[in-house]
Design a protein around this motif. Sequence first.
Motif, PDB file in Angstrom:
ATOM      1  N   ILE A   1      -7.441  18.925 -25.936  1.00 13.92           N
ATOM      2  CA  ILE A   1      -8.722  20.277 -26.159  1.00 13.92           C
ATOM      3  C   ILE A   1      -8.580  21.058 -25.082  1.00 13.92           C
ATOM      4  CG2 ILE A   1     -10.886  20.683 -26.614  1.00 13.92           C
ATOM      5  CD1 ILE A   1     -10.693  18.010 -28.744  1.00 13.92           C
ATOM      6  N   SER A   2      -8.660  19.463 -23.732  1.00 12.22           N
ATOM      7  CA  SER A   2      -9.042  20.541 -22.648  1.00 12.22           C
ATOM      8  C   SER A   2      -8.075  21.507 -21.699  1.00 12.22           C
ATOM      9  CB  SER A   2      -9.048  19.897 -21.475  1.00 12.22           C
ATOM     10  OG  SER A   2      -9.950  18.967 -21.459  1.00 12.22           O
ATOM     11  N   ILE A   3      -6.606  21.484 -23.001  1.00 13.84           N
ATOM     12  CA  ILE A   3      -5.788  22.652 -22.285  1.00 13.84           C
ATOM     13  C   ILE A   3      -5.665  23.868 -22.912  1.00 13.84           C
ATOM     14  CG2 ILE A   3      -3.201  22.821 -23.137  1.00 13.84           C
ATOM     15  CD1 ILE A   3      -3.035  19.713 -21.714  1.00 13.84           C
ATOM     16  N   VAL A   4      -5.854  23.606 -24.012  1.00  8.63           N
ATOM     17  CA  VAL A   4      -5.602  24.261 -25.175  1.00  8.63           C
ATOM     18  C   VAL A   4      -7.060  25.545 -25.034  1.00  8.63           C
ATOM     19  CG1 VAL A   4      -5.463  23.821 -27.474  1.00  8.63           C
ATOM     20  CG2 VAL A   4      -6.797  23.123 -27.066  1.00  8.63           C
ATOM     21  N   GLU A   5      -8.234  24.688 -24.284  1.00  6.04           N
ATOM     22  CA  GLU A   5      -9.370  25.737 -24.562  1.00  6.04           C
ATOM     23  C   GLU A   5      -9.715  26.504 -22.972  1.00  6.04           C
ATOM     24  OE1 GLU A   5     -13.182  23.216 -24.827  1.00  6.04           O
ATOM     25  OE2 GLU A   5     -12.523  21.943 -22.806  1.00  6.04           O
TER      26      GLU A   5
ATOM     27  N   ARG B   1      -9.625  28.146 -32.663  1.00  8.22           N
ATOM     28  CA  ARG B   1     -10.193  27.143 -33.398  1.00  8.22           C
ATOM     29  C   ARG B   1      -9.733  25.713 -33.275  1.00  8.22           C
ATOM     30  NH1 ARG B   1     -11.132  23.812 -36.744  1.00  8.22           N
ATOM     31  NH2 ARG B   1     -10.504  23.132 -38.855  1.00  8.22           N
ATOM     32  N   ALA B   2      -8.873  26.048 -32.856  1.00  7.57           N
ATOM     33  CA  ALA B   2      -8.789  24.130 -32.354  1.00  7.57           C
ATOM     34  C   ALA B   2      -9.135  24.024 -31.794  1.00  7.57           C
ATOM     35  CB  ALA B   2      -7.051  24.058 -31.308  1.00  7.57           C
TER      36      ALA B   2
ATOM     37  N   LYS C   1      -5.553  33.868 -30.470  1.00  7.73           N
ATOM     38  CA  LYS C   1      -6.374  33.449 -29.763  1.00  7.73           C
ATOM     39  C   LYS C   1      -7.878  33.072 -30.624  1.00  7.73           C
ATOM     40  CE  LYS C   1     -10.405  36.706 -27.730  1.00  7.73           C
ATOM     41  NZ  LYS C   1     -10.590  38.047 -27.594  1.00  7.73           N
ATOM     42  N   GLU C   2      -7.155  33.560 -31.553  1.00  7.66           N
ATOM     43  CA  GLU C   2      -8.405  33.142 -32.904  1.00  7.66           C
ATOM     44  C   GLU C   2      -6.637  31.629 -32.842  1.00  7.66           C
ATOM     45  OE1 GLU C   2      -8.456  37.121 -36.014  1.00  7.66           O
ATOM     46  OE2 GLU C   2      -6.679  35.420 -36.199  1.00  7.66           O
ATOM     47  N   LEU C   3      -6.439  30.865 -32.811  1.00  9.37           N
ATOM     48  CA  LEU C   3      -5.493  29.548 -33.383  1.00  9.37           C
ATOM     49  C   LEU C   3      -6.817  28.712 -32.198  1.00  9.37           C
ATOM     50  CD1 LEU C   3      -3.750  27.776 -33.963  1.00  9.37           C
ATOM     51  CD2 LEU C   3      -1.810  27.737 -32.742  1.00  9.37           C
TER      52      LEU C   3
ATOM     53  N   ALA D   1      -1.119  20.974 -34.002  1.00  8.82           N
ATOM     54  CA  ALA D   1      -1.627  20.051 -34.137  1.00  8.82           C
ATOM     55  C   ALA D   1      -2.634  19.098 -33.813  1.00  8.82           C
ATOM     56  CB  ALA D   1      -0.734  18.412 -32.804  1.00  8.82           C
ATOM     57  N   LEU D   2      -3.263  20.276 -33.253  1.00  9.53           N
ATOM     58  CA  LEU D   2      -5.170  19.459 -32.756  1.00  9.53           C
ATOM     59  C   LEU D   2      -5.973  19.830 -35.044  1.00  9.53           C
ATOM     60  CD1 LEU D   2      -6.010  20.488 -29.329  1.00  9.53           C
ATOM     61  CD2 LEU D   2      -6.543  18.275 -30.255  1.00  9.53           C
TER      62      LEU D   2
END
Length: 385
Positions: free
Chosen positions: A272-276, A100-101, A95-97, A193-194
Motif C-alpha cells: 500500500i505504501s508503494i501504490v500510494e 482505489r487500491a 490514477k483511479e486504480l 492484487a490489493l
Amino acid sequence: MQSRAVPFEEGKEPSVINRTNQSKTSQLRLLRILVPFLALCVTFSVISIYTIRYFGINGVPTTVKSTFQPCYEEPRSLKQWIRPPLNLIHNMTDKELLWRASFVPRIKKYPFQRVPKIAFMFLTKGPLPLAPIWERFLKGHEELYSIYVHSLPSFQADFLPSSVFYRRQIPSQVSEWGRMSMCDAERRLLANALLDISNEWFILLSESCIPLYNFSVIRHYLMKSQYSYMGAFDDPGKFGRGRYNESMAPEVNITQWRKGSQWFEVNRKLAISIVEDTMYYPKFERFCRPACYVDEHYFPTMLTILAGNLLANRSITWVDWSRGGPHPATFGRADITEQFFKRILEGHNCTYNDQSSSICFLFARKFAPSAMEPLLQLSPNVLGF
C-alpha cells in the motif's frame, strides 16, 4: 285499378331477403378494408427482413428499455465488500486504480475468518512458457494464492479454462526496461492484487522464474519472516551512487540512495505504501533516467526512507551473474541437472530473522522455454512438487 301482385318463392319472406343482402354488403366492405391492410403488413415484413439481412439486427429497434425502478433494494452484505473481483478486466485509469487500491481499514482486526494468500505477479511481454511448472507447484492450494499477469496490451493469452492462468491478465500498458514505465507496471500489478483483501504477500516474478521449493515451504517462510520487503540491498557503493541526481534532494539525499533487485516480495502494508506514493515518484520519474535505471532504485530507496527496519536487504530470487554482461545467465535444457540445483540450494549462508539459515532463495531465474521438459522430470525429487 287492380293492384299488382308480387309472387313470393316458397318458404321465403321479404325480411329474410333483405337481411341476406345486407350481410353480403358488410362482408364486401370488410374485405375492402382487410386486403389493403394485409398488403401493408406483407410490405413491412419484406422491408424488415431486407434491413436485418443487410444492416444487422442493431439497425432495427426491437426492445424498449423500462424505466421502472424497484422501490426495494436488497441490503448489502459483508461478502460483497470483501470478495475478490470476479473479473480482472476493468476500465479504471492508473490514477483511479492506485487511489482505489490505497483503501485501508482503520480497524485492524478482521470481522471475518481471513485466510492470507500469496499474490504471484508475473511481469512479462507475452507468453508464459514455464506455465506447466507453476501449474504443478500450485495444484491443491487453490484457496491460498492469487495470480496476476501484466503483459503487452496486444498479447492475447490462450490458456484453457482449467489453467490457473486463465483470465488472469490485468489491464496493461507497454513497459520498457530501465524506465519509469517498468515501475508503473509493477505498481499496476500491486494495485490490482490489493483489490483482493485476502492477499497478504506479493511476489514479483518474470516469465523465466521458477519456484525452488514446494508451496507449503514457501508459504511457511513468508508467514514466519519478520521482514516486510525482500529484494533490496544496502548502500550500492561509490559506483551505484554515481547514478544519484542532486536535484532529487531534499526528498531523497545521497545517504538514502539504494540499489536493489527488480524482483521482490513485499507484504500488504508496504504494498500500500508503494501504490500510494506521490512524494518520491515524481522525483524518480524526472531525475532517474538511463543510465540511472529507475526499476533498480525507486522501490529500495523509497522504502528505505519510509520503513528501513522492515527491509531484509537481500533478494529471495537466485540469479547467476558469473557470465558477465548487463543481464544474468539464461539456462536451457542442457543446464538442468540435479548437480545444477544442488549448486543453487546448497552451500549458501544467509540470515533469516537475524539468524543463520540454509534457505536463502525461494525462486530462481532465468530459465529458457527449452528447460521446461527436464524441469518437469526433476521437480518431484529435486524441488519437492
